[in-house]
Design a protein around this motif. Structure first.
Motif, mmCIF file in Angstrom:
data_model
loop_
_atom_site.group_PDB
_atom_site.id
_atom_site.type_symbol
_atom_site.label_atom_id
_atom_site.label_comp_id
_atom_site.label_asym_id
_atom_site.label_seq_id
_atom_site.Cartn_x
_atom_site.Cartn_y
_atom_site.Cartn_z
ATOM 1 N N MET A 266 28.486 52.707 11.940
ATOM 2 C CA MET A 266 29.191 51.462 11.645
ATOM 3 C C MET A 266 28.871 50.395 12.693
ATOM 4 O O MET A 266 28.653 49.225 12.368
ATOM 5 C CB MET A 266 30.698 51.718 11.590
ATOM 6 C CG MET A 266 31.122 52.677 10.496
ATOM 7 S SD MET A 266 32.846 53.213 10.699
ATOM 8 C CE MET A 266 33.696 51.942 9.809
ATOM 9 N N THR A 267 28.843 50.807 13.944
ATOM 10 C CA THR A 267 28.569 49.867 15.032
ATOM 11 C C THR A 267 27.150 49.350 14.953
ATOM 12 O O THR A 267 26.887 48.162 15.169
ATOM 13 C CB THR A 267 28.820 50.542 16.394
ATOM 14 O OG1 THR A 267 30.166 51.037 16.441
ATOM 15 C CG2 THR A 267 28.606 49.557 17.530
ATOM 16 N N GLU A 268 26.195 50.224 14.632
ATOM 17 C CA GLU A 268 24.813 49.792 14.429
ATOM 18 C C GLU A 268 24.726 48.736 13.328
ATOM 19 O O GLU A 268 24.021 47.734 13.473
ATOM 20 C CB GLU A 268 23.939 50.982 14.047
ATOM 21 C CG GLU A 268 23.448 51.807 15.196
ATOM 22 C CD GLU A 268 22.372 52.781 14.746
ATOM 23 O OE1 GLU A 268 21.388 52.949 15.489
ATOM 24 O OE2 GLU A 268 22.503 53.371 13.667
ATOM 25 N N GLU A 269 25.422 48.997 12.252
ATOM 26 C CA GLU A 269 25.387 48.077 11.111
ATOM 27 C C GLU A 269 25.906 46.696 11.518
ATOM 28 O O GLU A 269 25.298 45.665 11.207
ATOM 29 C CB GLU A 269 26.245 48.639 9.978
ATOM 30 C CG GLU A 269 26.169 47.854 8.683
ATOM 31 C CD GLU A 269 25.020 48.318 7.808
ATOM 32 O OE1 GLU A 269 24.741 47.616 6.822
ATOM 33 O OE2 GLU A 269 24.412 49.353 8.102
ATOM 34 N N LEU A 311 27.525 48.382 22.870
ATOM 35 C CA LEU A 311 28.663 48.550 21.966
ATOM 36 C C LEU A 311 29.035 50.013 21.728
ATOM 37 O O LEU A 311 30.215 50.360 21.658
ATOM 38 C CB LEU A 311 28.350 47.880 20.623
ATOM 39 C CG LEU A 311 28.198 46.354 20.653
ATOM 40 C CD1 LEU A 311 27.600 45.856 19.341
ATOM 41 C CD2 LEU A 311 29.538 45.695 20.922
ATOM 42 N N ILE A 312 28.028 50.884 21.584
ATOM 43 C CA ILE A 312 28.314 52.278 21.217
ATOM 44 C C ILE A 312 29.107 53.020 22.294
ATOM 45 O O ILE A 312 30.106 53.682 21.984
ATOM 46 C CB ILE A 312 27.013 53.012 20.847
ATOM 47 C CG1 ILE A 312 26.508 52.485 19.484
ATOM 48 C CG2 ILE A 312 27.222 54.523 20.770
ATOM 49 C CD1 ILE A 312 25.142 53.001 19.082
ATOM 50 N N PRO A 313 28.726 52.961 23.579
ATOM 51 C CA PRO A 313 29.570 53.622 24.593
ATOM 52 C C PRO A 313 30.983 53.064 24.619
ATOM 53 O O PRO A 313 31.948 53.809 24.845
ATOM 54 C CB PRO A 313 28.825 53.318 25.906
ATOM 55 C CG PRO A 313 27.418 53.069 25.505
ATOM 56 C CD PRO A 313 27.502 52.391 24.184
ATOM 57 N N ALA A 314 31.120 51.758 24.367
ATOM 58 C CA ALA A 314 32.449 51.145 24.378
ATOM 59 C C ALA A 314 33.297 51.640 23.211
ATOM 60 O O ALA A 314 34.502 51.906 23.373
ATOM 61 C CB ALA A 314 32.317 49.625 24.336
ATOM 62 N N ILE A 315 32.701 51.805 22.017
ATOM 63 C CA ILE A 315 33.486 52.260 20.868
ATOM 64 C C ILE A 315 33.861 53.730 21.024
ATOM 65 O O ILE A 315 34.953 54.162 20.621
ATOM 66 C CB ILE A 315 32.735 52.009 19.532
ATOM 67 C CG1 ILE A 315 33.722 52.052 18.344
ATOM 68 C CG2 ILE A 315 31.623 53.009 19.300
ATOM 69 C CD1 ILE A 315 34.690 50.926 18.320
ATOM 70 N N LYS A 316 32.998 54.535 21.647
ATOM 71 C CA LYS A 316 33.348 55.929 21.936
ATOM 72 C C LYS A 316 34.521 56.005 22.912
ATOM 73 O O LYS A 316 35.417 56.841 22.767
ATOM 74 C CB LYS A 316 32.143 56.661 22.517
ATOM 75 C CG LYS A 316 31.045 56.989 21.516
ATOM 76 C CD LYS A 316 29.929 57.767 22.207
ATOM 77 C CE LYS A 316 28.844 58.173 21.246
ATOM 78 N NZ LYS A 316 27.761 58.945 21.934
ATOM 79 N N LYS A 317 34.512 55.129 23.883
ATOM 80 C CA LYS A 317 35.598 55.074 24.860
ATOM 81 C C LYS A 317 36.917 54.699 24.183
ATOM 82 O O LYS A 317 37.971 55.296 24.463
ATOM 83 C CB LYS A 317 35.249 54.053 25.947
ATOM 84 C CG LYS A 317 36.342 53.832 26.983
ATOM 85 C CD LYS A 317 35.927 52.732 27.954
ATOM 86 C CE LYS A 317 37.072 52.366 28.889
ATOM 87 N NZ LYS A 317 36.701 51.208 29.774
ATOM 88 N N LEU A 318 36.861 53.733 23.264
ATOM 89 C CA LEU A 318 38.071 53.328 22.547
ATOM 90 C C LEU A 318 38.597 54.450 21.656
ATOM 91 O O LEU A 318 39.813 54.632 21.520
ATOM 92 C CB LEU A 318 37.790 52.074 21.708
ATOM 93 C CG LEU A 318 37.628 50.754 22.475
ATOM 94 C CD1 LEU A 318 37.333 49.619 21.509
ATOM 95 C CD2 LEU A 318 38.873 50.437 23.293
ATOM 96 N N LEU A 319 37.686 55.201 21.044
ATOM 97 C CA LEU A 319 38.104 56.346 20.224
ATOM 98 C C LEU A 319 38.874 57.350 21.078
ATOM 99 O O LEU A 319 39.932 57.846 20.673
ATOM 100 C CB LEU A 319 36.894 57.013 19.585
ATOM 101 C CG LEU A 319 37.177 58.303 18.793
ATOM 102 C CD1 LEU A 319 38.044 58.002 17.578
ATOM 103 C CD2 LEU A 319 35.868 58.974 18.377
#
Length: 394
Positions: A266-269, A311-319
Motif C-alpha cells: 500500500m505504501t509503495e502504491e 515511508l516503509i520503516p515509518a509505517i512499520k513503526k506505526l503498526l
C-alpha cells in the motif's frame, strides 16, 4: 485583453537560510545540507559553497573534495516545514490567487489588480513582509507569464527582484543559454546544441517547423517559450491535502507478516502516486479497525518525501505502536497528508546517489509498462496472491 502580471517567488537557499536563523555563525560560510562529508548527496548549499562548483544532487564526498572547509549539516525537516507554512500563510493573506509549486517556491497571479494597485509595488511589499516576518531572504521576478517570471527570479538572485515589462520578454531572454529555459531537459539541450542552437536568441530565429520536425509538439512549446509566450495558468493552492487507501480483510487476521506485507504494498502504491503527481508528503498515518469495529489511528510527522525507503520503516513503526497484537484486525489503511508540490530533490537528505538513480529507473519502468511492473519483493508477494488492496469494495 488584460495584461497578465505573473510573479514568481523563490526563497533563496531555503534550507541554508533556515539553518542560519538558528545559528547565525553559519552566515557567510560555505554550508552544505544533507548527509555528511563521507556519505549521501547534497540537498542544498549556500552561495558561498556554490562558488566551488558544488550543486544539489552532487555526492557529498565530491563536494567535500571541492570545498574541504565546508560545513555539513544533516538537515532539520521540521524547521523547513514550519518556515514554509509561515511563508505560505503570508502569501495566502496577501494575494487573491497563488500556486505553491514546492516548499520554497510560489507563483502569484496579479492580473487585473493594476486597475486598483501597482502590481510591482504589491509584489515588492509582499517580499518585504516575508523578509520582515520570517527573517528569510527571498527573490521574485514579475512578467507576463510563468516562464519569463521564473527566469527573472533567477536573474534577480540572491535576495533581489526584477520586473520584465510587457513587450520586453524576447530581449530579456535572448542572451541566456537555452538550458536556462524552465523544464528544458539536458537531453533536449544537447540535441539542440548539435544544430548550433545554444542561446535563446538562436531559438528565437529558428523556424518553428524545424523544431516540430525535430522534437514533435514539444518543439512548438519550446519555440513559444523562447518568444516569451506562456499562457499557462496559475493553479489555485486548493488541491487535495492527502491521499490514502485501506483494505478490509475477508477474515480478520493477526498475522504480522500478512499485515506488514500489505502495508508495504500500500505504501509503495501511494509513494509512486506521489512521485507521478510531483508531490511530497510530510505526515504518515496508519488506520486499524478491529473485529468489533473499534478504530484507532496514529500519525507521525516525516521529512518531506515521496520515497518508500523512508515511508516503509515509518509505517512499520506505526503498526507496532498502534496494534494490540493479541487482537485480530478487520481493516487496515495508510494515509499520506500535508502534501505539497515538489520533486525528488528534497529527499536527498537521506539518500545516496545510487538510491536516487534507482527510484528514477523504477518510476520510468512503471510509467511505461504500468504500476507494479517493478516493486519490492513484499509488494510482489501481494501481486502474486492476486491480492489487490486498492480494488473497490475490498
Amino acid at each position: 485583453m488584460l495584461k497578465r502580471y505573473i510573479v514568481h517567488i523563490d526563497l533563496d537557499s531555503f534550507f541554508v537560510s533556515v539553518e542560519r536563523l538558528f545559528n547565525p555563525a553559519l552566515v557567510g560560510k560555505p554550508v552544505i545540507i544533507g548527509g555528511s562529508a563521507e556519505r549521501g548527496v547534497v540537498a542544498a548549499c549556500s552561495y558561498e559553497a556554490r562558488q566551488y562548483g558544488i550543486h544539489s544532487a552532487m555526492p557529498s564526498r565530491q563536494a567535500a573534495q571541492l570545498c574541504p572547509h565546508a560545513i555539513f549539516i544533516r538537515g532539520t525537516y521540521e524547521r523547513y516545514a514550519d518556515a514554509s507554512r509561515k511563508v505560505t500563510r503570508i502569501i495566502h493573506d496577501a494575494v487573491p490567487l497563488y500556486q505553491k509549486t514546492s516548499v520554497d517556491e510560489f507563483y502569484i497571479d496579479l492580473t487585473g489588480m493594476d486597475r486598483y494597485y501597482d502590481p510591482y509595488q504589491m509584489a515588492t511589499e509582499l517580499r518585504q513582509r516575508v523578509i520582515h516576518e520570517t527573517g528569510l531572504p527571498i527573490s521574485f521576478g514579475m512578467a507576463s507569464g510563468k516562464t519569463v517570471a521564473k527566469m527573472a527570479t533567477n536573474k534577480a538572485k540572491p535576495n533581489g527582484q526584477l520586473w520584465v515589462k510587457h513587450g520586453e520578454e524576447k530581449a530579456f531572454m535572448a542572451p541566456f543559454n537555452i538550458s536556462t529555459i524552465p523544464m528544458l531537459g539536458e537531453k533536449t539541450c544537447q540535441k539542440l546544441y548539435g544544430y548550433g542552437i545554444e542561446k535563446i536568441s538562436d531559438l528565437q530565429r529558428v523556424d518553428v517547423r524545424f523544431l516540430e520536425s525535430l522534437l514533435g509538439k514539444w518543439g512548438r512549446a519550446i519555440w513559444e517559450k523562447a518568444q516569451g509566450i506562456d499562457d499557462s495558468e496559475i493553479i489555485p493552492h486548493s488541491d487535495r491535502k492527502s491521499i490514502s487507501t485501506e483494505h478490509t480483510f475477508d477474515a480478520d487476521t493477526a498475522n504480522k507478516r500478512t499485515l506488514e506485507t500489505l502495508l508495504i504494498s500500500m505504501t509503495e502504491e501511494l509513494a509512486f502516486k506521489l512521485r507521478s503527481e510531483n508531490k511530497l508528503s510530510a505526515c504518515l498515518a496508519i488506520k486499524i479497525r478491529y473485529a468489533n469495529f473499534e478504530t484507532h489511528t496514529l500519525q507521525e510527522k516525516i521529512p518531506y518525501t515521496s520515497a518508500e525507503h523512508i515511508l516503509i520503516p515509518a509505517i512499520k513503526k506505526l503498526l507496532k505502536q498502534a496494534w494490540n497484537q493479541h487482537r485480530p484486525i478487520r481493516l487496515i489503511g495508510v494515509k499520506l497528508s500535508q502534501l505539497c508540490s515538489g520533486n525528488y530533490q528534497i529527499n536527498l537528505f537521506e539518500d545516496s546517489e545510487e538510491q536516487i538513480k534507482l527510484y528514477r529507473a523504477m518510476d520510468d519502468i512503471n510509467f511505461k509498462y504500468g504500476n507494479k511492473t517493478i516493486c519490492r519483493a513484499a509488494g510482489m508477494e501481494i501481486e502474486q496472491r492476486n491480492f489487490n488492496p486498492f480494488h473497490p469494495g475490498k
